[in-house]
Design a protein around this motif. Structure first.
Motif, PDB file in Angstrom:
ATOM      1  N   GLY A 270       0.813  -1.200   0.000  1.00  0.00           N
ATOM      2  CA  GLY A 270       0.000   0.000   0.000  1.00  0.00           C
ATOM      3  C   GLY A 270       0.850   1.255   0.000  1.00  0.00           C
ATOM      4  O   GLY A 270       2.080   1.209   0.087  1.00  0.00           O
ATOM      5  N   TYR A 271       0.188   2.365  -0.086  1.00  0.00           N
ATOM      6  CA  TYR A 271       0.793   3.690  -0.037  1.00  0.00           C
ATOM      7  C   TYR A 271       1.625   3.838   1.233  1.00  0.00           C
ATOM      8  O   TYR A 271       1.244   3.329   2.295  1.00  0.00           O
ATOM      9  CB  TYR A 271      -0.347   4.723  -0.067  1.00  0.00           C
ATOM     10  CG  TYR A 271       0.042   6.131   0.261  1.00  0.00           C
ATOM     11  CD1 TYR A 271       0.673   6.941  -0.678  1.00  0.00           C
ATOM     12  CD2 TYR A 271      -0.250   6.671   1.508  1.00  0.00           C
ATOM     13  CE1 TYR A 271       1.019   8.250  -0.376  1.00  0.00           C
ATOM     14  CE2 TYR A 271       0.080   7.983   1.822  1.00  0.00           C
ATOM     15  CZ  TYR A 271       0.728   8.766   0.864  1.00  0.00           C
ATOM     16  OH  TYR A 271       1.067  10.050   1.179  1.00  0.00           O
ATOM     17  N   VAL A 272       2.743   4.523   1.139  1.00  0.00           N
ATOM     18  CA  VAL A 272       3.571   4.835   2.305  1.00  0.00           C
ATOM     19  C   VAL A 272       3.576   6.349   2.462  1.00  0.00           C
ATOM     20  O   VAL A 272       3.928   7.076   1.537  1.00  0.00           O
ATOM     21  CB  VAL A 272       5.008   4.304   2.147  1.00  0.00           C
ATOM     22  CG1 VAL A 272       5.854   4.713   3.335  1.00  0.00           C
ATOM     23  CG2 VAL A 272       5.014   2.799   1.969  1.00  0.00           C
ATOM     24  N   GLY A 273       3.151   6.822   3.622  1.00  0.00           N
ATOM     25  CA  GLY A 273       3.103   8.251   3.895  1.00  0.00           C
ATOM     26  C   GLY A 273       2.025   8.558   4.917  1.00  0.00           C
ATOM     27  O   GLY A 273       1.623   7.701   5.688  1.00  0.00           O
ATOM     28  N   LYS A 274       1.547   9.802   4.887  1.00  0.00           N
ATOM     29  CA  LYS A 274       0.538  10.248   5.846  1.00  0.00           C
ATOM     30  C   LYS A 274      -0.856  10.026   5.265  1.00  0.00           C
ATOM     31  O   LYS A 274      -1.110  10.323   4.107  1.00  0.00           O
ATOM     32  CB  LYS A 274       0.732  11.732   6.158  1.00  0.00           C
ATOM     33  CG  LYS A 274      -0.220  12.267   7.201  1.00  0.00           C
ATOM     34  CD  LYS A 274       0.101  13.722   7.521  1.00  0.00           C
ATOM     35  CE  LYS A 274      -0.825  14.270   8.584  1.00  0.00           C
ATOM     36  NZ  LYS A 274      -0.483  15.661   8.913  1.00  0.00           N
ATOM     37  N   VAL A 275      -1.754   9.506   6.104  1.00  0.00           N
ATOM     38  CA  VAL A 275      -3.144   9.302   5.713  1.00  0.00           C
ATOM     39  C   VAL A 275      -4.035   9.827   6.838  1.00  0.00           C
ATOM     40  O   VAL A 275      -3.719   9.659   8.016  1.00  0.00           O
ATOM     41  CB  VAL A 275      -3.434   7.810   5.406  1.00  0.00           C
ATOM     42  CG1 VAL A 275      -3.210   6.940   6.618  1.00  0.00           C
ATOM     43  CG2 VAL A 275      -4.832   7.623   4.882  1.00  0.00           C
ATOM     44  N   CYS A 276      -5.114  10.491   6.479  1.00  0.00           N
ATOM     45  CA  CYS A 276      -6.072  11.002   7.459  1.00  0.00           C
ATOM     46  C   CYS A 276      -7.442  10.420   7.160  1.00  0.00           C
ATOM     47  O   CYS A 276      -7.789  10.198   5.992  1.00  0.00           O
ATOM     48  CB  CYS A 276      -6.145  12.526   7.416  1.00  0.00           C
ATOM     49  SG  CYS A 276      -4.592  13.326   7.891  1.00  0.00           S
TER      50      CYS A 276
END
Length: 112
Positions: free
Chosen positions: A17-23
């Protein structure tokens, strides 16, 4: 389609999956307070307790599960899982509870 029991999704979608910030936004539509947690594949997690009609926005940084999903779990006051799913975070996660006999059946707007 009536639910016979509370959903427990055990296996995440395959892949990275995506790597980074998620809100994400969690909204309680149940007629009482609820508790739960959101967890990423990389083990970052955020717990919540929401009163009736309350909302909570949370942000986490890490790796998402396959199909860019997070693990969403509703728990009882002892933190034992009652309902779980893997869901995308592009829209709010709305929680519902319906009485069936002496117990409650939980649902949430989980999207893959």
């Amino acid at each position: 389609m009536p639910l016979s029991s509370n959903q427990r999704e055990l296996n995440p979608p395959p892949g990275n999956g995506y790597v980074g910030k998620v809100c994400l936004l969690v909204r309680n539509k149940a007629p009482f307070s609820i508790t739960g947690r959101v967890q990423l594949k990389s083990r970052e997690r955020s717990s919540f307790r929401l009163s009736r009609n309350e909302s909570y926005k949370m942000c986490l940084t890490g790796e998402l599960y396959g199909a860019n999903t997070v693990s969403f779990v509703l728990t009882n006051f002892l933190t034992l899982p009652l309902f779980s799913c893997y869901t995308k975070t592009d829209r709010s996660i709305d929680i519902y509870a319906r009485r069936r006999g002496d117990s409650w059946v939980y649902t949430a707007t989980c999207r893959k």
